[in-house]
Design a protein around this motif. Structure first.
Motif, short mmCIF file in Angstrom:
data_model
loop_
_atom_site.label_atom_id
_atom_site.label_comp_id
_atom_site.label_asym_id
_atom_site.label_seq_id
_atom_site.Cartn_x
_atom_site.Cartn_y
_atom_site.Cartn_z
N TYR A 160 0.84 -1.21 0.00
CA TYR A 160 0.00 0.00 0.00
C TYR A 160 0.87 1.26 0.00
O TYR A 160 0.59 2.21 -0.71
N ARG A 161 1.93 1.23 0.80
CA ARG A 161 2.85 2.38 0.83
C ARG A 161 3.55 2.54 -0.51
O ARG A 161 3.69 3.65 -1.02
N ALA A 162 3.99 1.42 -1.09
CA ALA A 162 4.66 1.48 -2.39
C ALA A 162 3.70 1.99 -3.46
O ALA A 162 4.08 2.77 -4.34
N LYS A 163 2.45 1.57 -3.38
CA LYS A 163 1.45 2.03 -4.34
C LYS A 163 1.29 3.54 -4.28
O LYS A 163 1.23 4.21 -5.32
N GLY A 164 1.26 4.09 -3.08
CA GLY A 164 1.16 5.54 -2.93
C GLY A 164 2.35 6.26 -3.53
O GLY A 164 2.18 7.29 -4.21
N THR A 165 3.54 5.73 -3.31
CA THR A 165 4.75 6.33 -3.88
C THR A 165 4.73 6.28 -5.40
O THR A 165 5.01 7.27 -6.07
N VAL A 166 4.38 5.12 -5.94
CA VAL A 166 4.33 4.98 -7.40
C VAL A 166 3.27 5.92 -7.99
O VAL A 166 3.50 6.55 -9.02
N LYS A 167 2.13 6.01 -7.34
CA LYS A 167 1.07 6.92 -7.82
C LYS A 167 1.55 8.37 -7.82
O LYS A 167 1.25 9.13 -8.74
N ARG A 168 2.29 8.75 -6.77
CA ARG A 168 2.80 10.12 -6.69
C ARG A 168 3.75 10.43 -7.84
O ARG A 168 3.80 11.54 -8.34
N TRP A 169 4.54 9.44 -8.24
CA TRP A 169 5.55 9.64 -9.29
C TRP A 169 5.12 9.06 -10.63
O TRP A 169 5.93 8.94 -11.55
N GLU A 170 3.86 8.71 -10.75
CA GLU A 170 3.36 8.00 -11.93
C GLU A 170 3.68 8.73 -13.24
O GLU A 170 4.17 8.10 -14.19
N GLN A 171 3.42 10.01 -13.32
CA GLN A 171 3.65 10.73 -14.57
C GLN A 171 5.13 10.72 -14.94
O GLN A 171 5.48 10.57 -16.11
N HIS A 172 6.01 10.84 -13.97
CA HIS A 172 7.45 10.80 -14.24
C HIS A 172 7.87 9.42 -14.73
O HIS A 172 8.71 9.29 -15.63
N ILE A 173 7.31 8.39 -14.14
CA ILE A 173 7.62 7.02 -14.55
C ILE A 173 7.16 6.79 -15.99
O ILE A 173 7.90 6.26 -16.82
N ILE A 174 5.96 7.22 -16.30
CA ILE A 174 5.43 7.06 -17.65
C ILE A 174 6.26 7.86 -18.65
O ILE A 174 6.56 7.37 -19.75
N ASN A 175 6.67 9.07 -18.27
CA ASN A 175 7.50 9.88 -19.16
C ASN A 175 8.81 9.18 -19.49
O ASN A 175 9.29 9.26 -20.62
N TYR A 176 9.40 8.51 -18.51
CA TYR A 176 10.64 7.79 -18.78
C TYR A 176 10.42 6.73 -19.85
O TYR A 176 11.20 6.60 -20.79
N PHE A 177 9.36 5.96 -19.72
CA PHE A 177 9.13 4.89 -20.69
C PHE A 177 8.76 5.43 -22.07
O PHE A 177 8.98 4.76 -23.08
N LYS A 178 8.22 6.64 -22.12
CA LYS A 178 7.91 7.25 -23.42
C LYS A 178 9.17 7.79 -24.09
O LYS A 178 9.35 7.65 -25.30
N THR A 179 10.05 8.44 -23.32
CA THR A 179 11.19 9.14 -23.92
C THR A 179 12.53 8.46 -23.69
O THR A 179 13.48 8.74 -24.41
N ARG A 180 12.62 7.60 -22.66
CA ARG A 180 13.89 6.94 -22.27
C ARG A 180 14.97 7.96 -21.92
O ARG A 180 16.15 7.74 -22.12
N ILE A 181 14.56 9.10 -21.40
CA ILE A 181 15.49 10.15 -21.00
C ILE A 181 15.50 10.23 -19.47
O ILE A 181 14.46 10.23 -18.83
N THR A 182 16.71 10.29 -18.90
CA THR A 182 16.84 10.45 -17.45
C THR A 182 17.75 11.65 -17.18
O THR A 182 18.36 12.20 -18.09
N ASN A 183 17.84 12.01 -15.93
CA ASN A 183 18.74 13.09 -15.54
C ASN A 183 19.99 12.51 -14.88
O ASN A 183 20.65 13.17 -14.09
N GLY A 184 20.34 11.28 -15.24
CA GLY A 184 21.48 10.59 -14.64
C GLY A 184 22.79 11.33 -14.83
O GLY A 184 23.62 11.39 -13.91
N PHE A 185 23.01 11.89 -16.02
CA PHE A 185 24.25 12.62 -16.26
C PHE A 185 24.36 13.83 -15.33
O PHE A 185 25.41 14.07 -14.73
N ALA A 186 23.27 14.58 -15.21
CA ALA A 186 23.28 15.77 -14.34
C ALA A 186 23.50 15.37 -12.89
O ALA A 186 24.24 16.04 -12.16
N GLU A 187 22.86 14.29 -12.45
CA GLU A 187 23.04 13.83 -11.07
C GLU A 187 24.49 13.42 -10.82
O GLU A 187 25.06 13.71 -9.78
#
Length: 80
Positions: free
Chosen positions: A20-47
């Motif tokens: 249930y806790r994990a579900k809440g976290t995933v829901k909070r970040w859902e749009q970001h997760i979906i965007n990754y799978f659409k674009t395959r772009i991360t901010n790994g280099f900047a981090e």
């Protein structure tokens, strides 16, 4: 999106509180997760770059001039 919705449904049917806790976290970040799978772009280099700069700051603790710290950062980034 469909896979996430199926997972949400499975979590709702399970009786495990940790999910249930994990579900809440995933829901909070859902749009970001979906965007990754659409674009395959991360901010790994900047981090990674920020992490390297922080390390140089720690190593150069006590450097009296900010300009010298900037030079150290630039010199170490030449290898990237």
């Amino acid at each position: 999106i469909q896979a996430l919705n199926n997972w949400y449904e499975n979590v709702s049917q399970s009786k495990l509180n940790l999910f249930y806790r994990a579900k809440g976290t995933v829901k909070r970040w859902e749009q970001h997760i979906i965007n990754y799978f659409k674009t395959r772009i991360t901010n790994g280099f900047a981090e990674g770059l920020n992490n390297k700069i922080k390390l140089i700051k720690r190593i150069g603790y006590g450097v009296p001039k900010v300009e010298n710290l900037k030079r150290r950062v630039f010199l170490s980034l030449l290898s990237i």
